[in-house]
Scaffold this motif. Structure first.
Motif, short mmCIF file in Angstrom:
data_model
loop_
_atom_site.label_atom_id
_atom_site.label_comp_id
_atom_site.label_asym_id
_atom_site.label_seq_id
_atom_site.Cartn_x
_atom_site.Cartn_y
_atom_site.Cartn_z
N PRO A 15 0.78 -1.07 -0.03
CA PRO A 15 -0.08 0.00 -0.12
C PRO A 15 0.76 1.11 -0.09
CG PRO A 15 -0.88 -1.61 1.70
CD PRO A 15 0.43 -2.16 1.27
N GLU A 16 2.01 1.24 0.69
CA GLU A 16 2.68 2.51 0.61
C GLU A 16 3.42 2.93 -0.63
OE1 GLU A 16 3.56 -0.47 2.58
OE2 GLU A 16 2.32 0.39 4.15
N SER A 17 3.25 1.90 -1.76
CA SER A 17 3.94 2.33 -2.95
C SER A 17 2.83 3.18 -3.79
CB SER A 17 3.99 1.21 -3.75
OG SER A 17 2.81 0.32 -4.00
N TYR A 18 1.43 3.53 -3.18
CA TYR A 18 0.82 4.16 -3.85
C TYR A 18 0.73 5.77 -3.38
CZ TYR A 18 -1.24 0.17 -5.84
OH TYR A 18 -1.49 -1.22 -6.31
N VAL A 19 1.06 5.97 -2.11
CA VAL A 19 1.27 7.25 -1.66
C VAL A 19 2.23 8.34 -2.46
CG1 VAL A 19 2.15 8.68 0.53
CG2 VAL A 19 1.04 6.30 0.71
N GLY A 20 1.62 9.42 -2.86
CA GLY A 20 2.21 10.30 -3.89
C GLY A 20 1.72 10.26 -5.01
N ASN A 57 -7.91 1.16 0.22
CA ASN A 57 -8.45 2.55 0.34
C ASN A 57 -7.45 3.61 0.17
OD1 ASN A 57 -11.05 1.66 1.99
ND2 ASN A 57 -9.55 0.41 2.89
N PHE A 58 -7.78 4.53 -0.28
CA PHE A 58 -6.84 5.74 -0.60
C PHE A 58 -7.37 6.99 -0.02
CE2 PHE A 58 -6.16 3.92 -5.06
CZ PHE A 58 -4.85 3.18 -4.64
N GLU A 59 -6.51 7.72 0.90
CA GLU A 59 -7.11 8.78 1.38
C GLU A 59 -6.40 10.21 0.44
OE1 GLU A 59 -5.39 11.49 5.00
OE2 GLU A 59 -7.06 9.93 5.89
N VAL A 60 -7.43 10.65 -0.23
CA VAL A 60 -6.97 11.70 -1.32
C VAL A 60 -6.97 13.30 -0.84
CG1 VAL A 60 -7.23 12.51 -3.65
CG2 VAL A 60 -7.47 9.94 -3.00
N THR A 61 -5.92 13.93 -1.03
CA THR A 61 -5.85 15.16 -0.65
C THR A 61 -5.13 15.96 -1.99
OG1 THR A 61 -5.16 14.96 1.64
CG2 THR A 61 -4.88 17.20 0.89
N ASP A 62 -6.30 16.98 -2.59
CA ASP A 62 -5.85 17.74 -3.74
C ASP A 62 -5.57 16.82 -4.70
OD1 ASP A 62 -6.43 20.30 -2.43
OD2 ASP A 62 -4.18 20.35 -1.61
N GLY A 63 -6.14 15.59 -4.99
CA GLY A 63 -6.18 14.78 -6.19
C GLY A 63 -4.68 13.83 -6.16
N THR A 64 -4.07 13.86 -4.77
CA THR A 64 -3.01 12.67 -4.72
C THR A 64 -3.30 12.07 -3.45
OG1 THR A 64 -1.53 14.57 -5.57
CG2 THR A 64 -0.51 13.00 -3.95
N VAL A 65 -2.80 10.74 -3.50
CA VAL A 65 -3.11 9.57 -2.52
C VAL A 65 -1.92 10.26 -1.46
CG1 VAL A 65 -2.67 7.48 -2.03
CG2 VAL A 65 -3.62 7.90 -4.10
N THR A 66 -2.61 10.42 -0.18
CA THR A 66 -1.36 10.62 1.08
C THR A 66 -1.54 9.66 1.88
OG1 THR A 66 -3.66 11.69 1.96
CG2 THR A 66 -2.07 13.16 0.81
N ARG A 67 -2.54 8.78 1.84
CA ARG A 67 -2.27 7.46 2.75
C ARG A 67 -3.16 6.30 1.95
NH1 ARG A 67 -6.46 6.54 7.48
NH2 ARG A 67 -5.43 4.73 8.37
N CYS A 68 -2.73 5.18 2.34
CA CYS A 68 -3.22 4.05 1.64
C CYS A 68 -3.25 2.83 2.81
CB CYS A 68 -2.29 3.65 0.45
SG CYS A 68 -3.03 2.15 -0.35
N TRP A 69 -4.31 2.21 2.68
CA TRP A 69 -4.42 0.73 3.41
C TRP A 69 -5.25 -0.19 3.14
CZ3 TRP A 69 -6.88 5.21 4.32
CH2 TRP A 69 -8.28 5.11 4.56
N LYS A 70 -4.86 -1.59 3.27
CA LYS A 70 -5.98 -2.63 2.81
C LYS A 70 -7.15 -2.57 3.84
CE LYS A 70 -1.83 -5.53 1.92
NZ LYS A 70 -1.17 -6.76 2.14
N GLY A 71 -8.11 -3.17 3.20
CA GLY A 71 -9.30 -3.75 3.84
C GLY A 71 -10.46 -2.81 3.61
#
Length: 71
Positions: A15-20, A57-71
């Motif tokens: 999941p960390e590979s999606y951040v940014g 799951n992606f937490e998105v701020t200003d169109g960019t993934v800032t956090r990602c987790w499974k489930g």
């Protein structure tokens, strides 16, 4: 004949590979890697806490993934 149930395993993906990443690119990449469900959420969104195998799951701020987790 009964349908074959979906796999209970998750993609071997970090999941960390999606951040940014930009959210549309992250969603496309997640589906290509085999995630059955991809959910994009704003920061602080109120969500249920059930764990769903195969969901990313992606937490998105200003169109960019800032956090990602499974489930």
């Amino acid at each position: 004949m009964a349908p074959i149930p979906p796999s209970s395993t998750e993609p071997q993906d970090s999941p960390e590979s999606y951040v940014g990443l930009e959210v549309s690119s992250a969603e496309e990449r997640a589906r290509e890697h085999g995630w059955s469900s991809v959910r994009s959420l704003p920061p602080g969104a109120i969500i249920t806490m059930e764990y769903l195998v195969g969901r990313l799951n992606f937490e998105v701020t200003d169109g960019t993934v800032t956090r990602c987790w499974k489930g």
